[in-house]
Design an enzyme around this catalytic site. Structure first.
Site, PDB file in Angstrom:
ATOM      1  N   SER A  70      18.655 -35.670 -16.875  1.00  0.00           N
ATOM      2  CA  SER A  70      17.759 -35.318 -17.814  1.00  0.00           C
ATOM      3  C   SER A  70      17.706 -35.885 -18.724  1.00  0.00           C
ATOM      4  CB  SER A  70      17.409 -34.134 -17.970  1.00  0.00           C
ATOM      5  OG  SER A  70      17.439 -33.261 -16.960  1.00  0.00           O
ATOM      6  N   TRP A  74      22.539 -39.477 -23.850  1.00  0.00           N
ATOM      7  CA  TRP A  74      21.499 -39.527 -25.013  1.00  0.00           C
ATOM      8  C   TRP A  74      21.516 -38.497 -25.393  1.00  0.00           C
ATOM      9  CZ3 TRP A  74      15.482 -39.962 -25.290  1.00  0.00           C
ATOM     10  CH2 TRP A  74      14.820 -40.277 -26.924  1.00  0.00           C
ATOM     11  N   HIS A 133      25.819 -28.472 -16.632  1.00  0.00           N
ATOM     12  CA  HIS A 133      25.479 -29.057 -15.800  1.00  0.00           C
ATOM     13  C   HIS A 133      24.984 -26.573 -14.632  1.00  0.00           C
ATOM     14  CE1 HIS A 133      24.240 -32.767 -15.366  1.00  0.00           C
ATOM     15  NE2 HIS A 133      25.137 -33.321 -15.565  1.00  0.00           N
ATOM     16  N   ARG A 155      13.501 -33.144 -18.221  1.00  0.00           N
ATOM     17  CA  ARG A 155      13.331 -34.300 -17.900  1.00  0.00           C
ATOM     18  C   ARG A 155      11.724 -33.946 -17.060  1.00  0.00           C
ATOM     19  NH1 ARG A 155      15.579 -39.986 -16.381  1.00  0.00           N
ATOM     20  NH2 ARG A 155      14.271 -41.011 -16.976  1.00  0.00           N
ATOM     21  N   TYR A 222      13.119 -34.320 -22.347  1.00  0.00           N
ATOM     22  CA  TYR A 222      13.438 -35.838 -22.654  1.00  0.00           C
ATOM     23  C   TYR A 222      12.025 -36.325 -23.133  1.00  0.00           C
ATOM     24  CZ  TYR A 222      14.437 -40.313 -21.772  1.00  0.00           C
ATOM     25  OH  TYR A 222      14.641 -41.701 -21.068  1.00  0.00           O
ATOM     26  N   LYS A 287      17.259 -47.294 -17.361  1.00  0.00           N
ATOM     27  CA  LYS A 287      15.826 -47.526 -18.265  1.00  0.00           C
ATOM     28  C   LYS A 287      15.572 -47.180 -19.137  1.00  0.00           C
ATOM     29  CE  LYS A 287      12.906 -50.078 -14.571  1.00  0.00           C
ATOM     30  NZ  LYS A 287      11.670 -50.129 -13.854  1.00  0.00           N
TER      31      LYS A 287
HETATM   32  P1  A3P Z   1      16.548 -43.505 -15.886  1.00  0.00           P
HETATM   33  O1  A3P Z   1      17.656 -43.938 -15.257  1.00  0.00           O
HETATM   34  O2  A3P Z   1      15.257 -42.957 -15.624  1.00  0.00           O
HETATM   35  O3  A3P Z   1      16.855 -44.894 -16.777  1.00  0.00           O
HETATM   36  P2  A3P Z   1      21.579 -38.377 -17.469  1.00  0.00           P
HETATM   37  O4  A3P Z   1      22.125 -38.278 -18.912  1.00  0.00           O
HETATM   38  O5  A3P Z   1      21.171 -36.890 -17.907  1.00  0.00           O
HETATM   39  O6  A3P Z   1      22.436 -38.847 -17.227  1.00  0.00           O
HETATM   40  O7  A3P Z   1      20.473 -38.628 -17.305  1.00  0.00           O
HETATM   41  C1  A3P Z   1      20.530 -40.911 -17.159  1.00  0.00           C
HETATM   42  C2  A3P Z   1      19.457 -41.290 -17.484  1.00  0.00           C
HETATM   43  O8  A3P Z   1      19.045 -40.686 -19.107  1.00  0.00           O
HETATM   44  C3  A3P Z   1      18.745 -42.338 -17.568  1.00  0.00           C
HETATM   45  O9  A3P Z   1      17.576 -42.346 -17.265  1.00  0.00           O
HETATM   46  C4  A3P Z   1      18.955 -43.365 -18.471  1.00  0.00           C
HETATM   47  O10 A3P Z   1      18.901 -44.440 -18.229  1.00  0.00           O
HETATM   48  C5  A3P Z   1      18.644 -43.091 -19.648  1.00  0.00           C
HETATM   49  N1  A3P Z   1      18.964 -42.943 -20.852  1.00  0.00           N
HETATM   50  C6  A3P Z   1      20.510 -42.427 -21.334  1.00  0.00           C
HETATM   51  N2  A3P Z   1      20.741 -43.141 -22.253  1.00  0.00           N
HETATM   52  C7  A3P Z   1      19.789 -43.371 -23.195  1.00  0.00           C
HETATM   53  C8  A3P Z   1      18.936 -43.046 -24.217  1.00  0.00           C
HETATM   54  N3  A3P Z   1      19.853 -43.622 -25.417  1.00  0.00           N
HETATM   55  N4  A3P Z   1      17.545 -43.512 -25.191  1.00  0.00           N
HETATM   56  C9  A3P Z   1      16.878 -42.437 -24.119  1.00  0.00           C
HETATM   57  N5  A3P Z   1      17.196 -43.125 -22.524  1.00  0.00           N
HETATM   58  C10 A3P Z   1      18.740 -43.178 -22.195  1.00  0.00           C
END
Ligand code: A3P
Length: 320
Positions: A70, A74, A133, A155, A222, A287
């Protein structure tokens, strides 16, 4: 450590055998208190049971709850940076933990690092910042009773599916063949995810309590965080009891925190290293965009998930 875990888990093994079982993404999943979990993995049903029996929260604790993928990484970074902002010199962030450590080190999961007693920043800082989680209705009672603050990050389901699909295939035990997107889609639609599902019930549980207790549960998305980062970070700071002063705002402290936590900056830290023995740091940064689902889902798949979401989120007024 392994021996210890075996003793703790022994008690829960018998219970496991009584739970409904299904095929999961790579392993079987078990239904416990309305959710599907794996067994003997990062977020296992045995761990949840053990935490429910033993975990002790403090009223000053702060928890970040999410479905995996989600944007947990970040928001961990943002929460850690804003709560601890006075420990680091304003214009000289060179000693900041987020410049050397994955955000998951700065805010540990109660069901992973804390459960295993791995020493982390969580023990060093006050308030203790933790993440989980675990669905709301299965949180250890001690967390619910403590009155501590809880932030939930949600998200959109289609991006969660895509992000989980890539993550699961990246970190999979290489004795398994990669999952096809169709298989992931079918499983997700049935409410089964690699660690915890259904997605919709997870979101609904936290959304409901955020409406009932807005002073202790903050519900964020998100998508909002991407579009309106400054205002969401300010709201978050206020909710957590660390509001930005006018002076701080004038000095650009909010912007500084946001900049420290951008996808570009966080993904550079320990880029080629590993976070846990089985997970490379860069698995958490793919991404970082809203709407990548358009590159993966057929119209039919998209429509099908929209229908489930409409039905499950009926009246929730959630816009992604
Ligand atoms: P995507 O796979 O769509 O790129 P989690 O941290 O809950 O595991 O979620 C991972 C998702 O958050 C991934 O999405 C990752 O790329 C995205 N993410 C990680 N760091 C981020 C940041 N600083 N800003 C925005 N999205 C980020």
């Amino acid at each position: 450590e392994k021996a210890n875990m075996t003793i703790i888990f022994k008690k829960y093994k018998d219970m496991l055998a009584t739970l409904p079982k299904e095929n999961g993404w790579f392993t079987d999943v078990y239904m416990y208190q309305g959710f599907w979990y794996t067994s003997m993995s990062i977020l296992s049903v045995e761990t949840i049971m053990a935490l429910q029996d033993t975990f002790k929260a403090l009223p000053s604790d702060i928890y970040l709850a999410t479905m995996p993928k989600s944007g947990t990484t970040w928001l961990k970074a943002l929460m850690f940076a804003l709560v601890n902002r006075n420990q680091y010199k304003k214009n000289d962030l060179l000693d900041h933990p987020l410049l050397v450590s994955n955000p998951h080190v700065c805010i540990p999961f109660i069901e992973i690092e804390i459960f295993k007693n791995t020493p982390t920043y969580g023990d060093v800082y006050s308030p203790r910042l933790f993440s989980t989680h675990i669905p709301y209705t299965s949180l250890p009672q001690s967390i619910l009773d403590s009155g501590c603050r809880l932030v939930y990050l949600c998200r959109n389901p289609k991006d969660i599916l895509v992000s989980t699909f890539h993550f699961a295939n990246t970190i999979r035990d290489k004795s398994h063949r990669p999952l096809t997107f169709e298989e992931a889609f079918e499983s997700f639609s049935k409410g089964i995810m690699p660690y915890v599902g259904p997605y919709w019930d997870h979101v609904k549980g936290y959304h409901k309590v955020s409406l009932e207790h807005p002073e202790t549960v903050l519900f964020l998305t998100y998508e909002d965080l991407k579009i309106d980062t400054v205002n969401i970070v300010k709201r978050l700071a206020k909710f957590l009891g660390y509001p930005f002063t006018e002076k701080e705002e004038a000095e650009g402290v909010v912007q500084g925190i946001i900049e420290l936590c951008t996808f570009e900056n966080l993904s550079e830290v320990g880029k080629h290293g590993k976070f846990r023995e089985d997970i490379p740091n860069d698995a958490f940064f793919r991404k970082g965009k809203v709407g990548d689902w358009t590159n993966h889902l057929t119209n039919e798949m998209s429509h099908s998930i929209d229908e489930i979401t409409k039905e499950k989120f009926n009246g929730m007024n959630l816009s992604f």
